[in-house]
Scaffold this motif. Structure first.
Motif, PDB file in Angstrom:
ATOM      1  N   ILE A 150      -3.936  11.317  11.963  1.00 28.11           N
ATOM      2  CA  ILE A 150      -4.724  11.421  10.681  1.00 28.11           C
ATOM      3  C   ILE A 150      -4.069  11.036   9.489  1.00 28.11           C
ATOM      4  CG2 ILE A 150      -5.920  13.521   9.222  1.00 28.11           C
ATOM      5  CD1 ILE A 150      -6.370  15.082  11.717  1.00 28.11           C
ATOM      6  N   LEU A 151      -2.757  11.500   9.515  1.00 25.53           N
ATOM      7  CA  LEU A 151      -1.893  11.140   8.244  1.00 25.53           C
ATOM      8  C   LEU A 151      -1.973   9.497   7.996  1.00 25.53           C
ATOM      9  CD1 LEU A 151       0.040  11.763   6.006  1.00 25.53           C
ATOM     10  CD2 LEU A 151       1.780  12.006   7.895  1.00 25.53           C
ATOM     11  N   ALA A 152      -1.988   8.741   9.021  1.00 28.96           N
ATOM     12  CA  ALA A 152      -1.949   7.381   8.884  1.00 28.96           C
ATOM     13  C   ALA A 152      -3.130   6.905   7.946  1.00 28.96           C
ATOM     14  CB  ALA A 152      -1.904   6.484  10.389  1.00 28.96           C
ATOM     15  N   LYS A 153      -4.252   7.625   7.998  1.00 30.16           N
ATOM     16  CA  LYS A 153      -5.439   7.309   7.322  1.00 30.16           C
ATOM     17  C   LYS A 153      -4.901   7.321   5.739  1.00 30.16           C
ATOM     18  CE  LYS A 153      -9.360   8.801   8.471  1.00 30.16           C
ATOM     19  NZ  LYS A 153     -10.314   9.922   8.779  1.00 30.16           N
ATOM     20  N   TYR A 154      -4.214   8.372   5.363  1.00 24.56           N
ATOM     21  CA  TYR A 154      -4.040   8.808   4.000  1.00 24.56           C
ATOM     22  C   TYR A 154      -2.843   8.143   3.378  1.00 24.56           C
ATOM     23  CZ  TYR A 154      -7.875  11.810   4.896  1.00 24.56           C
ATOM     24  OH  TYR A 154      -9.067  12.470   5.312  1.00 24.56           O
ATOM     25  N   ARG A 155      -1.948   7.373   4.046  1.00 22.75           N
ATOM     26  CA  ARG A 155      -0.803   6.688   3.439  1.00 22.75           C
ATOM     27  C   ARG A 155      -1.337   5.505   2.679  1.00 22.75           C
ATOM     28  NH1 ARG A 155       2.120   7.290   8.885  1.00 22.75           N
ATOM     29  NH2 ARG A 155       3.430   9.167   8.496  1.00 22.75           N
ATOM     30  N   GLN A 156      -0.723   5.288   1.695  1.00 23.73           N
ATOM     31  CA  GLN A 156      -1.187   4.186   0.947  1.00 23.73           C
ATOM     32  C   GLN A 156      -0.212   3.954  -0.311  1.00 23.73           C
ATOM     33  OE1 GLN A 156      -5.144   4.817  -0.598  1.00 23.73           O
ATOM     34  NE2 GLN A 156      -4.316   4.901  -2.718  1.00 23.73           N
ATOM     35  N   GLN A 157      -0.091   2.842  -0.774  1.00 26.40           N
ATOM     36  CA  GLN A 157       0.993   2.308  -1.979  1.00 26.40           C
ATOM     37  C   GLN A 157       0.580   3.125  -3.051  1.00 26.40           C
ATOM     38  OE1 GLN A 157       3.384   0.353  -1.424  1.00 26.40           O
ATOM     39  NE2 GLN A 157       4.186   0.613  -3.403  1.00 26.40           N
TER      40      GLN A 157
END
Length: 906
Positions: free
Chosen positions: A210-217
């Motif tokens: 789930i966390l991978a979806k919300y990681r962004q620059q």
């Protein structure tokens, strides 16, 4: 105030009683759902619940703190009625007396309030319901609340403060819920399910998928984690709702959704931001409230005000159970079934201190009462015993907001609309009148058992690394008085400065901010006057403390700021150390500061608390004295002869190969130049080390004098003493002197916090959490019972001092050096628990920086610079860490101030 009740709908009384599922989110903002319009957070299951049910977008909880909010849900009463106003009983004389009379401890006495009310599970049991508790539950075991089944064993069992086994639900699967549903249906019984998972509450540790979806620059890690936690919670709700469908129970199940309190994620930490949790502002008290009952309630969005105080009577009505006459909430069921407009436009609430000052008198902890009528919202503040709030306390003056025109509550209209203040104030007094015997001018007149505000003494050394103290295990230096503070207080093993140099570190201390925020000496002129107004001196002086600063300031402060900050201000120059006295003698500045400190304490008014900072120039070198054979560390006469016959241990990292591995710009820096002043030859090294340790022992001697003076005046039992230093210090390690770099020797400092009020079991503890110099301002303000300003980058260490485990404590920090690029290249970086990253702008901003990356696990001495290894010599994990630390550095900088190429003097 009781509202007129409509009769229970006939269907609810004649049909088979519905199952009832109460879903309670834990620490979630009212905006943070897909159906509420959040641009990133995905909550498809709750979106579907909103679409299929009745949604109140203007829902509220009366008290924005988990324990009282949950107690309101289960009892249907306001906190000042059920008396569970905070999370924990405070250690006050009142609570001890109450508990002694009852023959129990204060926590058990607080829990016993749940026995006095006909809770939802008890009332539903009369209608044949089975009930199941899982998730957050503070009031002892599940049986104490009347649940027939449950997970929480409860206080005094281990972990029983607020949920123990129950906190596993959702995070570790849903099987206990599924098993209970099977038990109830197999028995042919209607059921009530209390689903209050510890989600999205910290620790924010969502699954990577789930966390991978919300990681962004550009999105801070803390924000991404919180977003993912919201989706994780939604996922568990979907599993619950799917189970109802699979068991063919959905058609006869009333599902109700609410959150216990709001939450605005602080992008700078894992904690919550101002005006959210625990505050009476919209970010703390607002929540969507939903009711879904297929076939019985037609889907709709309702514009009316709704309060969680309404949930208990509505549940009882749906179950055909008797509604106690003392419940103040509205039975919403007839309005929901008939789609009628709710005949009410006013709701109420209150906020209290986190720790309950008097279990039997909620007024002692009262902070706010609030009322909303239509779009008008009135806040009245009180002088209860302060808790650890994350919002500005305001003043005794009313706060009036127009929530339609000003949803973020930025403009106080009280002065412009006094008639509205009067009208709403009268409504508040009708709802919850605070007696005149206890209240004066909107402030609580406390009994004599109100905790006394402590005095605070901060002892601030110069150029001292964390290991150069007796308590730290140093084999030579003697510091018996500081060692005693550590033995009787709390020692922080991992304490760092965010900028390692005298002036910036002091500016960080005063303001509670990073250098990137205060920019002292990066920008010309005095320390930022606005930040001076939120300095710990100014906040505590405004709160009635007598404030003083004695010694080395090394920070320019304009006159208006100084007047707001200091009652007593006595400065002392850096060199020479021995100052002429009126009688013609000379006295060492360390002892002079001891004299001044004793004078300050002796002149202290009996009824006023003080906050005194004594800032030593010791153990800073006297840089202008380069005479051969003469130590650069003039010591006070009181330490003459100390260490004279002892061989000083050599620096552990003074290896020519280590120095040779440094980049040329560090070899050319003043770190290397000053090495030849002090440490390059054996005799010079021995002379200077003895002199340096005598300086530290001289500070320790003054600490002993100050403690003795406090004891003589009867102040010792209520004076918190803090010992720390402005920066670390190279004592020849790596071939360097001075500080100014990213290495541990430069950043790491000692920190001892001695609070004589701590219980015996809390004394002598060693905390491993990261502490920063910028934390101390918030810590001292918190110790005084005041609220740290929003401007502070640091966090209060008080919970850690008192032995608490803070699940969302920081795991990294921004470190930097910005002020004198012609002498030391500007650099910025991040240190976390596993890695140290730094980038030096050798050729100025805009050019490719020189990077460092060290693995603290594999290379705790930071001898290998992974960033400069050829790519084929870097592992995949090291390359990933380098990218992650670069991004984290960018994110922290974005939170605190301008980027390097936007700084003045670039």
């Amino acid at each position: 105030m009781c509202f007129a009740r409509l009769p229970v709908a006939e269907a609810a009384a004649t049909d088979a009683p519905p199952n009832i599922v109460l879903i309670i989110s834990d620490d979630q903002a009212w905006t943070d759902y897909g159906f509420m319009g959040h641009e990133a957070i995905e909550t498809p299951n709750l979106d579907q619940l909103a679409q299929s049910g009745i949604t109140f977008r203007r829902g509220y909880v009366p008290t924005a703190l988990c324990r009282p909010s949950l107690a309101t849900l289960v009892t249907g009463l306001y906190a000042h009625k059920h008396l569970i106003t905070g999370n924990d009983p405070a250690r006050t004389a009142a609570n001890r007396a109450h508990a002694q009379r009852a023959g129990v401890d204060p926590r058990e006495l607080l829990i016993s309030n749940i026995d006095k009310h006909p809770t939802l599970p008890r009332l539903l049991a009369e209608r044949g319901y089975l009930s199941f508790q899982c998730g957050k539950w503070w009031e002892g075991s599940y049986q104490r609340g009347g649940f027939t089944h449950g997970m929480t064993r409860g206080y005094p069992e281990r972990g029983g403060r607020h949920g123990d086994d129950g906190l596993e639900i959702g995070r570790q699967g849903m099987q206990p819920v599924f098993d209970f549903i099977d038990t109830a249906t197999d028995a042919g019984k209607p059921f009530f399910l209390w689903y209050a998972p510890f989600l999205p509450h910290s620790p924010h540790n969502p699954p990577e998928r789930i966390l991978a979806k919300y990681r962004q620059q550009g999105r801070p890690k803390s924000v991404a984690k919180y977003y993912a936690m919201c989706e994780w919670f939604d996922e568990t709700c979907g599993q619950l709702l799917d189970r109802l469908d699979e068991k063919h129970l959905a058609e006869n199940t009333l599902v109700i959704y609410v959150t216990d309190n709001g939450w605005i994620q602080d992008p700078q930490s894992s904690s919550y931001a101002a005006r959210s949790k625990r505050s009476p502002y919209e970010g703390g008290i607002r929540t969507p409230i939903m009711f879904s009952w297929p076939g019985k309630l037609q889907p709709a969005e309702r514009p009316e005000l709704c309060s969680s105080i309404d949930i208990a009577p509505t549940i009882l009505a749906a179950a055909g159970a008797e509604i106690p006459d003392n419940l103040p909430g509205e039975n919403l069921l007839p309005y929901l079934q008939d789609e009628a407009v709710i005949d009410r436009d006013t709701i109420y609430g209150e906020s209290f201190a986190h720790d309950i000052a008097d279990i039997e008198d909620p007024r002692a902890s009262l902070l706010h009462r609030w009322v909303i009528r239509g779009n008008d919202k009135l806040l009245l503040t009180y002088d209860g015993v302060p808790g650890k709030m994350k919002f500005p306390p305001g003043s005794d003056a009313p706060q009036l907001y127009d929530l339609e025109a000003d949803p973020n509550e930025q403009t106080n209209l009280a002065a412009q609309e006094p008639e509205v203040v009067d009208e709403l104030g009268n409504l508040l007094n009708e709802w919850y009148a605070v007696s005149e015997s206890k209240v004066k001018e909107a402030g609580v007149e406390h009994d004599d058992d109100r905790p006394q505000r402590p005095n605070i003494l901060l002892v601030f050394a110069d150029d001292q690394r964390n290991h150069t103290l007796g308590y730290a295990g140093h084999p030579v230096v003697k510091t018996p008085n500081i060692d005693q503070l550590a033995a009787d207080g709390v020692r922080f093993e991992n304490t760092f400065v965010t900028t390692s140099t005298c002036w910036s570190s002091r500016a960080c201390l005063f303001t509670g901010c990073y250098e990137r925020k205060h920019l002292y000496q990066v920008r010309p002129g005095p320390l930022n006057p606005q930040l001076c107004q939120s300095s710990y001196f100014a906040v505590l002086k405004a709160a009635g403390y007598r404030t003083g600063h004695l010694g080395k300031e090394h920070v320019t402060i304009d006159k208006p700021s100084a007047e707001a900050m200091f009652d007593v201000r006595r400065r002392i120059g850096r060199n020479p150390y021995f100052k002429p006295q009126p009688d013609g003698t000379k006295r060492h500045e360390t002892q002079i500061l001891g004299d001044w400190g004793i004078e300050f304490i002796k002149s202290q008014p009996a009824e006023q608390p003080f906050c005194l900072t004594i800032s030593f120039n010791a153990s800073h070198a006297e840089d202008g004295d380069h005479r051969p054979g003469i130590g650069h560390y003039p010591w006070p006469k009181v330490t003459d002869g100390m260490y004279e016959d002892q061989e000083m241990p050599l620096p552990r990292l003074d290896d020519p190969a280590i120095y040779a591995s440094q980049p040329q710009f560090l070899k050319d820096s003043i770190n290397r130049q000053r090495y030849f002043w002090r440490w390059d030859a054996s005799e010079k090294y021995q002379t200077n080390m003895r002199a340096y340790f005598r300086m530290i022992s001289g500070i320790d001697h003054v600490v002993g004098r100050l403690v003795k003076q406090l004891e003589e005046q009867g102040l010792a039992d209520n004076t918190v003493i803090i010992y720390t230093a402005d920066n670390g210090y190279y004592l020849g390690d790596r071939g360097f002197a001075g500080k100014w770099t990213h290495y541990e020797e430069s950043l790491r400092v000692p920190l001892v916090i001695y609070d004589p009020r701590l219980p015996t079991e809390a004394k002598g503890k060693v905390r491993q959490e990261m502490a920063l110099n910028s934390d101390l301002a918030s810590t001292m303000i918190d110790l005084a019972g005041e609220t740290p300003p929003v401007a502070h980058s640091g966090r209060s260490l008080v919970p850690l001092v008192r032995g608490a485990t803070v699940a969302d404590w920081r795991t990294d920090f921004l470190c930097e050096f910005l002020a004198v690029p012609k002498t030391i290249p500007r650099w910025e970086g991040v240190r976390d628990t596993d890695w140290v990253y730094a980038r030096y702008f050798v050729d100025g901003p805009g050019e490719s920086p020189y990077e460092f990356l060290h693995s603290l696990e594999e290379d705790p001495d930071e001898l290998v610079n992974i960033a400069m290894l050829p790519p084929d010599q870097q592992s995949a994990a090291q390359r990933e860490a380098l990218d992650a630390m670069r991004n984290r550095c960018d994110a922290l900088i974005a939170e605190q101030g301008p980027a390097m190429d936007q700084l003045p003097g670039k």
